[in-house]
Scaffold this motif. Structure first.
Motif, mmCIF file in Angstrom:
data_model
loop_
_atom_site.group_PDB
_atom_site.id
_atom_site.type_symbol
_atom_site.label_atom_id
_atom_site.label_comp_id
_atom_site.label_asym_id
_atom_site.label_seq_id
_atom_site.Cartn_x
_atom_site.Cartn_y
_atom_site.Cartn_z
ATOM 1 N N CYS A 71 23.035 45.984 85.921
ATOM 2 C CA CYS A 71 23.292 46.475 87.289
ATOM 3 C C CYS A 71 24.728 46.982 87.433
ATOM 4 N N LEU A 72 25.657 46.259 86.812
ATOM 5 C CA LEU A 72 27.053 46.695 86.885
ATOM 6 C C LEU A 72 27.265 48.010 86.132
ATOM 7 N N LYS A 73 26.525 48.196 85.018
ATOM 8 C CA LYS A 73 26.630 49.463 84.287
ATOM 9 C C LYS A 73 26.138 50.633 85.153
ATOM 10 N N LYS A 74 25.005 50.399 85.841
ATOM 11 C CA LYS A 74 24.516 51.451 86.744
ATOM 12 C C LYS A 74 25.542 51.751 87.847
ATOM 13 N N LYS A 75 26.157 50.659 88.317
ATOM 14 C CA LYS A 75 27.172 50.851 89.364
ATOM 15 C C LYS A 75 28.310 51.738 88.857
ATOM 16 N N LYS A 76 28.735 51.512 87.609
ATOM 17 C CA LYS A 76 29.806 52.316 87.031
ATOM 18 C C LYS A 76 29.391 53.783 86.911
ATOM 19 N N LEU A 77 28.126 54.011 86.509
ATOM 20 C CA LEU A 77 27.647 55.393 86.401
ATOM 21 C C LEU A 77 27.651 56.084 87.773
ATOM 22 N N TYR A 78 27.195 55.343 88.770
ATOM 23 C CA TYR A 78 27.187 55.914 90.122
ATOM 24 C C TYR A 78 28.613 56.211 90.601
ATOM 25 N N GLU A 79 29.527 55.308 90.300
ATOM 26 C CA GLU A 79 30.916 55.518 90.704
ATOM 27 C C GLU A 79 31.514 56.737 90.000
ATOM 28 N N THR A 80 31.115 56.938 88.717
ATOM 29 C CA THR A 80 31.591 58.134 88.008
ATOM 30 C C THR A 80 31.075 59.400 88.676
ATOM 31 N N GLN A 81 29.808 59.376 89.076
ATOM 32 C CA GLN A 81 29.250 60.537 89.773
ATOM 33 C C GLN A 81 29.949 60.770 91.130
ATOM 34 N N ILE A 82 30.259 59.659 91.798
ATOM 35 C CA ILE A 82 30.961 59.788 93.085
ATOM 36 C C ILE A 82 32.331 60.432 92.882
ATOM 37 N N GLU A 83 33.004 60.027 91.801
ATOM 38 C CA GLU A 83 34.315 60.614 91.518
ATOM 39 C C GLU A 83 34.192 62.103 91.220
ATOM 40 N N GLN A 84 33.145 62.479 90.458
ATOM 41 C CA GLN A 84 32.929 63.899 90.175
ATOM 42 C C GLN A 84 32.638 64.684 91.459
ATOM 43 N N GLY A 86 33.668 63.933 94.360
ATOM 44 C CA GLY A 86 34.931 64.062 95.087
ATOM 45 C C GLY A 86 35.761 65.227 94.578
ATOM 46 N N ASN A 87 35.782 65.395 93.238
ATOM 47 C CA ASN A 87 36.508 66.538 92.668
ATOM 48 C C ASN A 87 35.864 67.861 93.074
ATOM 49 N N PHE A 88 34.519 67.870 93.087
ATOM 50 C CA PHE A 88 33.822 69.091 93.520
ATOM 51 C C PHE A 88 34.173 69.440 94.975
ATOM 52 N N GLN A 89 34.226 68.408 95.802
ATOM 53 C CA GLN A 89 34.546 68.650 97.214
ATOM 54 C C GLN A 89 35.959 69.224 97.375
ATOM 55 N N LEU A 90 36.892 68.708 96.573
ATOM 56 C CA LEU A 90 38.258 69.235 96.646
ATOM 57 C C LEU A 90 38.296 70.708 96.253
ATOM 58 N N ARG A 91 37.541 71.052 95.200
ATOM 59 C CA ARG A 91 37.520 72.454 94.780
ATOM 60 C C ARG A 91 36.879 73.349 95.840
ATOM 61 N N VAL A 92 35.825 72.839 96.449
ATOM 62 C CA VAL A 92 35.183 73.633 97.508
ATOM 63 C C VAL A 92 36.123 73.789 98.700
#
Length: 222
Positions: A71-84, A86-92
């Motif tokens: 479950c914690l591994k999935k959480k880390k994957l989701y957090e990585t996607q959230i960070e990505q 966030g970067n996409f939103q900044l570029r937009v």
């Protein structure tokens, strides 16, 4: 001439500039929609992260350590996607700012171009000779009006022929006469009767009466 200038319509914005502005607005709208989509995805991923954290806590309580780690591994994957995301939103966001700046710049340039074209058309319709001629007419009218006002303000002959010193002397005499009339009349003083007593008149008796009185006194004494 001025009617022609007023009646002239400003030149329309070129079609190419209008199409450019429309494209910029479309791009801004498209980027805004993309930004909304990214924000929604980020919200979904944050909910998944919270769900995996709750699962990991429950599995830890039930001594299922391996499942909790998954479950914690999935959480880390989701957090990585959230960070990505966030970067996409900044570029937009950066892209939207650039598009809005480009749109404002285009509108400013179009306004300046329209103003410059209007000024150019006005300058072409004017000439130095026309301006000089107009200014000469204005100055001539002003000079004529000045002469008319001076003529109207000049005193009439009957008024101008009076002697100012004589008029001032007459005015002073009138003022003195008026002051004399306004003074109160002086009261005449009447002699006050004297309060001192009048001297007594000396009574003079005849000599015969004196002799007769002396004789009478002598007889009475005998």
């Amino acid at each position: 001439m001025w009617k022609k200038l007023v009646s002239r319509k400003p030149k329309k914005t070129p079609q190419s500039a209008i199409s450019t502005l429309e494209k910029l607005h479309e791009k801004v709208n498209s980027c805004s929609q993309t930004l909304d989509m990214l924000e929604k995805k980020e919200g979904v991923l944050q909910k998944k992260v919270a769900r995996e954290v709750d699962k990991a806590k429950d599995l830890t309580k039930s001594k299922n350590k391996a499942a909790a780690i998954q479950c914690l591994k999935k959480k880390k994957l989701y957090e990585t996607q959230i960070e990505q995301l966030g970067n996409f939103q900044l570029r937009v966001h950066d892209q939207i700012i650039m598009l809005e700046t480009a749109s404002a710049t285009t509108e400013t340039v179009n306004a300046l171009r329209t103003g410059a074209s209007a000024v150019k058309s006005i300058q072409q319709s004017l000439s130095i000779d026309d301006i000089d001629k107009t200014m000469e007419q204005v100055n001539e009218h002003a000079e004529n009006m000045k002469q008319i006002q001076e003529a109207l303000a000049a005193p009439a002959y009957a008024v101008a022929d009076f002697d100012e010193d004589e008029l001032e002397a007459e005015l002073e005499e009138m003022e003195e006469l008026e002051e004399q009339l306004l003074r109160p009349p002086q009261a005449t003083q009447t002699p006050t009767p004297s309060t001192e007593p009048l001297p007594k008149r000396a009574t003079s008796r005849p000599a015969a009466e004196v002799d007769e009185l002396a004789t009478l006194q002598a007889q009475m004494a005998i």
